[in-house]
Scaffold this motif. Structure first.
Motif, PDB file in Angstrom:
ATOM      1  N   ASP A 146       0.656  -1.059  -0.575  1.00 54.99           N
ATOM      2  CA  ASP A 146      -0.079  -0.165  -0.219  1.00 54.99           C
ATOM      3  C   ASP A 146       1.078   0.863   0.070  1.00 54.99           C
ATOM      4  N   VAL A 147       0.416   1.932  -0.908  1.00 54.19           N
ATOM      5  CA  VAL A 147       0.928   3.312  -1.151  1.00 54.19           C
ATOM      6  C   VAL A 147       0.618   3.957  -0.785  1.00 54.19           C
ATOM      7  N   SER A 148       1.535   5.694  -1.008  1.00 53.00           N
ATOM      8  CA  SER A 148       0.314   6.608  -1.175  1.00 53.00           C
ATOM      9  C   SER A 148      -0.269   7.308  -2.922  1.00 53.00           C
ATOM     10  N   GLU A 149      -0.669   7.638  -2.760  1.00 44.18           N
ATOM     11  CA  GLU A 149      -1.498   8.135  -3.603  1.00 44.18           C
ATOM     12  C   GLU A 149      -0.415   9.062  -4.780  1.00 44.18           C
ATOM     13  N   SER A 150       0.425   9.790  -4.253  1.00 46.64           N
ATOM     14  CA  SER A 150       1.406  10.291  -5.121  1.00 46.64           C
ATOM     15  C   SER A 150       2.159   9.447  -5.338  1.00 46.64           C
ATOM     16  N   LEU A 151       3.201   8.906  -4.711  1.00 43.07           N
ATOM     17  CA  LEU A 151       3.655   7.353  -5.014  1.00 43.07           C
ATOM     18  C   LEU A 151       3.536   6.420  -5.801  1.00 43.07           C
ATOM     19  N   GLN A 152       2.392   6.771  -6.081  1.00 35.62           N
ATOM     20  CA  GLN A 152       1.375   5.573  -6.786  1.00 35.62           C
ATOM     21  C   GLN A 152       1.238   6.142  -8.269  1.00 35.62           C
ATOM     22  N   ALA A 153       1.333   7.519  -8.175  1.00 34.52           N
ATOM     23  CA  ALA A 153       1.351   8.698  -9.245  1.00 34.52           C
ATOM     24  C   ALA A 153       2.979   8.313 -10.273  1.00 34.52           C
ATOM     25  N   LEU A 154       4.020   8.553  -9.012  1.00 34.05           N
ATOM     26  CA  LEU A 154       5.181   7.796  -9.532  1.00 34.05           C
ATOM     27  C   LEU A 154       5.777   7.441  -9.874  1.00 34.05           C
ATOM     28  N   ILE A 155       5.636   6.007  -9.314  1.00 34.66           N
ATOM     29  CA  ILE A 155       5.547   4.698 -10.249  1.00 34.66           C
ATOM     30  C   ILE A 155       5.304   4.544 -11.309  1.00 34.66           C
ATOM     31  N   ILE A 156       3.647   4.976 -11.648  1.00 39.27           N
ATOM     32  CA  ILE A 156       3.043   4.574 -12.552  1.00 39.27           C
ATOM     33  C   ILE A 156       3.491   5.505 -13.969  1.00 39.27           C
ATOM     34  N   VAL A 157       4.254   6.966 -13.543  1.00 37.35           N
ATOM     35  CA  VAL A 157       5.121   7.320 -15.082  1.00 37.35           C
ATOM     36  C   VAL A 157       5.963   6.963 -15.089  1.00 37.35           C
ATOM     37  N   THR A 158       6.725   6.673 -13.611  1.00 38.14           N
ATOM     38  CA  THR A 158       8.577   6.322 -13.879  1.00 38.14           C
ATOM     39  C   THR A 158       8.341   4.949 -14.459  1.00 38.14           C
ATOM     40  N   CYS A 159       7.367   4.350 -14.372  1.00 35.62           N
ATOM     41  CA  CYS A 159       7.285   3.007 -15.500  1.00 35.62           C
ATOM     42  C   CYS A 159       6.522   3.135 -16.886  1.00 35.62           C
ATOM     43  N   LYS A 160       6.447   3.729 -17.439  1.00 36.14           N
ATOM     44  CA  LYS A 160       6.606   4.152 -18.514  1.00 36.14           C
ATOM     45  C   LYS A 160       7.483   4.818 -19.174  1.00 36.14           C
ATOM     46  N   LEU A 161       8.330   6.238 -18.441  1.00 35.29           N
ATOM     47  CA  LEU A 161       9.590   6.173 -19.099  1.00 35.29           C
ATOM     48  C   LEU A 161       9.870   5.212 -19.211  1.00 35.29           C
ATOM     49  N   VAL A 162      10.474   4.251 -18.717  1.00 38.27           N
ATOM     50  CA  VAL A 162      11.758   3.013 -18.390  1.00 38.27           C
ATOM     51  C   VAL A 162      11.126   2.287 -19.943  1.00 38.27           C
ATOM     52  N   HIS A 163       9.646   2.103 -19.752  1.00 42.11           N
ATOM     53  CA  HIS A 163       9.590   0.926 -20.493  1.00 42.11           C
ATOM     54  C   HIS A 163       9.779   1.746 -21.992  1.00 42.11           C
ATOM     55  N   GLN A 164       9.534   3.331 -21.947  1.00 46.16           N
ATOM     56  CA  GLN A 164       9.863   4.208 -23.456  1.00 46.16           C
ATOM     57  C   GLN A 164      11.121   3.849 -23.735  1.00 46.16           C
ATOM     58  N   THR A 165      12.342   3.925 -22.459  1.00 46.91           N
ATOM     59  CA  THR A 165      13.690   4.025 -22.934  1.00 46.91           C
ATOM     60  C   THR A 165      13.871   2.669 -23.445  1.00 46.91           C
ATOM     61  N   VAL A 166      13.712   1.207 -22.689  1.00 50.18           N
ATOM     62  CA  VAL A 166      13.559   0.279 -23.126  1.00 50.18           C
ATOM     63  C   VAL A 166      13.271   0.140 -24.428  1.00 50.18           C
ATOM     64  N   GLN A 167      12.147   0.076 -25.211  1.00 44.70           N
ATOM     65  CA  GLN A 167      11.370   0.411 -26.422  1.00 44.70           C
ATOM     66  C   GLN A 167      12.285   0.770 -27.194  1.00 44.70           C
ATOM     67  N   ASP A 168      12.732   2.206 -27.043  1.00 49.73           N
ATOM     68  CA  ASP A 168      13.432   3.289 -27.788  1.00 49.73           C
ATOM     69  C   ASP A 168      15.066   2.475 -28.324  1.00 49.73           C
ATOM     70  N   GLY A 169      15.085   1.951 -27.225  1.00 49.54           N
ATOM     71  CA  GLY A 169      17.075   0.997 -27.329  1.00 49.54           C
ATOM     72  C   GLY A 169      16.691   0.247 -28.591  1.00 49.54           C
ATOM     73  N   GLU A 170      15.293  -0.615 -28.180  1.00 51.88           N
ATOM     74  CA  GLU A 170      15.347  -1.447 -29.138  1.00 51.88           C
ATOM     75  C   GLU A 170      14.800  -1.207 -30.555  1.00 51.88           C
ATOM     76  N   HIS A 171      14.649  -0.284 -30.905  1.00 58.09           N
ATOM     77  CA  HIS A 171      14.568   0.225 -32.390  1.00 58.09           C
ATOM     78  C   HIS A 171      15.282   1.165 -32.535  1.00 58.09           C
ATOM     79  N   SER A 172      16.658   1.167 -32.164  1.00 59.31           N
ATOM     80  CA  SER A 172      17.413   1.952 -32.785  1.00 59.31           C
ATOM     81  C   SER A 172      18.640   0.939 -32.520  1.00 59.31           C
ATOM     82  N   SER A 173      18.716  -0.170 -32.132  1.00 61.21           N
ATOM     83  CA  SER A 173      19.333  -1.162 -32.487  1.00 61.21           C
ATOM     84  C   SER A 173      19.349  -1.854 -33.588  1.00 61.21           C
TER      85      SER A 173
END
Length: 173
Positions: A146-173
C-alpha cells in the motif's frame, strides 16, 4: 495486498499509455470493463499523468524533460516537485526521489521481461511484467504494498519512462 494495473498503448503512433486498474489480456477486454483510471502522455519534451474523473481529466503529475538527451524529467504534482533521471548512459533504468525524500530505482536487466522498482534498502516496491507478444499491451504493473497516491503516480509515470527508454533502445539497435 498488491495492486495491479495494466498499461496499453494509447494508439498506434502515440507515446501515451492507458492505465487500467487490474490485469487484462487485451485492450478490448479492459475497455469492456470501463474507462482507464489514468492516462500517461510522454510527448517530445513533456510528461503528464492524468486521472480520469467523472468531471473530466485531472492532472496529477506534469513534467518536462531536461537536457539534450532527455536523461531526466522534472516532475510537479501534489504540491511539490521532484526529479526522475536515467541511472546510467547505457542503461534503461530510471531512479527518482518521492515527495517524502525516499529514493527508488527501476532495475532493468538485459532482455528480461520483468523489471523491478526497489527502495534504497533493496526492497521491491513494484514490478512490471512486460507484454511480449501483444501489440497494444505494454505490460502489467504490480505495486507490492500500500503506497500513497503521490508515490503510486510516480511509480506509474516512471514505469512508462522505463518502458519507453527500453523500447527506444530496441528500435535503435
Amino acid at each position: 495486498m498488491p495492486v495491479t494495473f495494466t498499461l496499453f498503448n494509447k494508439g498506434a503512433f502515440s507515446q501515451g499509455a492507458l492505465v487500467f486498474d487490474r490485469d487484462y489480456k487485451d485492450r478490448p477486454e479492459a475497455l469492456a470493463n470501463g474507462e482507464p483510471l489514468y492516462r500517461v502522455y510522454t510527448k517530445w519534451r513533456t510528461v503528464e499523468l492524468l486521472e480520469d474523473t467523472a468531471v473530466g481529466p485531472k492532472a496529477l503529475l506534469s513534467g518536462k524533460y531536461e537536457g539534450l538527451m532527455k536523461r531526466s524529467v522534472s516532475l510537479n504534482g501534489f504540491g511539490s516537485n521532484t526529479l526522475a533521471k536515467r541511472t546510467a548512459i547505457l542503461r534503461s533504468g530510471w531512479s527518482f526521489v518521492d515527495f517524502m525524500s525516499n529514493e527508488f530505482t527501476w532495475r532493468v536487466s538485459g532482455w528480461s521481461t520483468s523489471w523491478t522498482l526497489s527502495d534504497v534498502n533493496g526492497a521491491v516496491v513494484a514490478k512490471l511484467t512486460r507484454a511480449t507478444l501483444r501489440r497494444n499491451k505494454l505490460g502489467t504493473l504490480e505495486i507490492m504494498e500500500d503506497v500513497s497516491e503521490s508515490l503510486q503516480a510516480l511509480i506509474i509515470v516512471t514505469c512508462k519512462l522505463v518502458h519507453q527508454t527500453v523500447q527506444d533502445g530496441e528500435h535503435s539497435s
